[in-house]
Design an enzyme around this catalytic site. Sequence first.
Site, mmCIF file in Angstrom:
data_model
loop_
_atom_site.group_PDB
_atom_site.id
_atom_site.type_symbol
_atom_site.label_atom_id
_atom_site.label_comp_id
_atom_site.label_asym_id
_atom_site.label_seq_id
_atom_site.Cartn_x
_atom_site.Cartn_y
_atom_site.Cartn_z
ATOM 1 N N HIS A 1 57.350 -24.301 100.435
ATOM 2 C CA HIS A 1 58.638 -24.752 100.168
ATOM 3 C C HIS A 1 59.603 -24.207 101.201
ATOM 4 O O HIS A 1 59.841 -22.924 101.247
ATOM 5 C CB HIS A 1 59.175 -24.195 98.733
ATOM 6 C CG HIS A 1 60.174 -25.064 98.303
ATOM 7 N ND1 HIS A 1 60.728 -26.125 98.541
ATOM 8 C CD2 HIS A 1 61.337 -24.467 97.296
ATOM 9 C CE1 HIS A 1 62.287 -26.380 98.173
ATOM 10 N NE2 HIS A 1 62.331 -25.220 97.149
ATOM 11 N N ASP B 1 56.019 -29.731 101.827
ATOM 12 C CA ASP B 1 56.787 -29.209 100.773
ATOM 13 C C ASP B 1 56.662 -29.855 99.382
ATOM 14 O O ASP B 1 56.663 -30.920 99.021
ATOM 15 C CB ASP B 1 58.361 -29.391 101.001
ATOM 16 C CG ASP B 1 59.395 -28.304 100.553
ATOM 17 O OD1 ASP B 1 59.051 -28.213 99.024
ATOM 18 O OD2 ASP B 1 60.133 -27.705 101.021
ATOM 19 N N SER C 1 66.699 -24.954 99.444
ATOM 20 C CA SER C 1 66.353 -25.962 98.208
ATOM 21 C C SER C 1 67.628 -26.312 97.561
ATOM 22 O O SER C 1 68.323 -27.159 98.413
ATOM 23 C CB SER C 1 65.500 -24.891 97.225
ATOM 24 O OG SER C 1 64.901 -25.757 96.158
#
Length: 514
Positions: free
Chosen positions: A483, A453, A227
């Site tokens: 995610h 995602d 991320s």
Amino acid sequence: MPNPSWSRTAALTAATLLSVSLAACSSDREDDVDLPSQELSWKDCPAPAESQGGGDAPSPLPGGAEWQCATMKAPLDWDEPKGDTIDLALIRAKASGDDDKRIGSLIFNFGGPGGSGVTTLPAFGSEYAKLRTRYDLVSFDPRGVGRSAGVKCEDDKQLDEYFQQDSTPDDTAEQKKLVDNIKTFNGTCEKNSDKVLPHVRTTDAARDMDLMRQVLGDDKLHYFGISYGTELGGVYAHLFPKKMGRAVFDGVVDPTQDPEEGALGQAKGFQLALDNYAEHCTSQAEDCPVGDTPQDVKTKIAKLLDELGEKPIPGIFPRDLTQTAATNGVAQALYSQDFWEYLTDGLQQAYNGDGKILMALSDSMNGRNEDGKYSNIQAANIAINCADDKPRYKAKDVDAKLPEFRKASPMFGDYLAWGMLNCSGWAVDGAAEHPDVSAPGSAPILVVGNTGDPATPYEGAKKMVDALGEDVGVELTYDGQGHGAYDSGNKCVHGAVNTYLLSGKPPNEGTVCK
């Protein structure tokens, strides 16, 4: 309002290093800086501080390997490296294989920004057992986070009120109240953390990682970023391309976007995840308890949120479930397909007037534990984003963009558009429109994108590959949900990532895992 940009740190709360000498700190893009040598003193890890989320000291890994913690000193201001210092909290599990096969340290950043790597790595460490055969697994609290000069803003009681506020105003008076609340929050951050706020940019954290590389005794930085961790890794690669070793970027932030474009991309991503959830729920053999068709599911959720805007329902005593908290809870549940069952239970419960599950999901997003104590994940997230991002938006800017956001997501458009006000009245100017991750001369970086995602939409992976430059980024696609990709447990993804990190051989460009 909360910013739904966590990675595995959010999943963690929802699911409720060798002493060596330090050489001179070097940079391929900047003048070399001479720093005093230091040694790390590795000891048993204490229980996490409240700023890290609280809880118990990390349990040993399967097989009995103990986690060890240490503190590394870094300059507060990298422009004045011989001035004041701050302490950065580190954690490691030593490699399990033979010393002669050890590659070095593998440094993890799990996202946010604002997530504590010291608490997150042990929670998922067993998933990296294959990588631990040749690497010490290492993570850290980046500056401004947890035990690393953590940013302090409002207290627990104030945060309860802040996260209950109406974050999607319907008229001028409500807009003014939201702006005032944000400025009050941001002013409290300045009052409590003015010394550190100018020094929590991603470029600062990247320099910390290069110092960490040297303290750990590695010639190259081997790295696993998830991320926001992909942005941090990209910035490191830009600053220190010749020091980048084997690296994986998973759940990839689009480095070409400004904050508005990023928020709009998230609106589209969360709407896609909601669409996929609704389709999945109604396609099961048993009846979906929250709607008969995918559109019915979304219509009923929208109706619930509208009703909560007028009249909240009981949540976790003594707090009520507001529209904002419910929207936050739904967003949190869309981070992983493993959470979809909790979303179904939470919605079914809320339709019957009980908001406990959705509020628990919202609390997870906000870093609130069962004792009512908050970690500093939200404070750190805002501080790092506002130090990084140059644009400062006003209510009139959001008003003008609302139609576009609502088109992108009827459910989350308002929520994410108004979140662009988070830096209103922030004490520190933002650094840039978007990060620079160009890294000519870097070793190959494996860039993993997930087609479903919600938080870092799939298109960002290709944008990262292009921005890194020719012969640097190698794209791998996971055709899945949630995610990130590695934590999905997909064998194809695990195989490709592990093979690259352990042998240095990346998969063929364009490989797709299903």
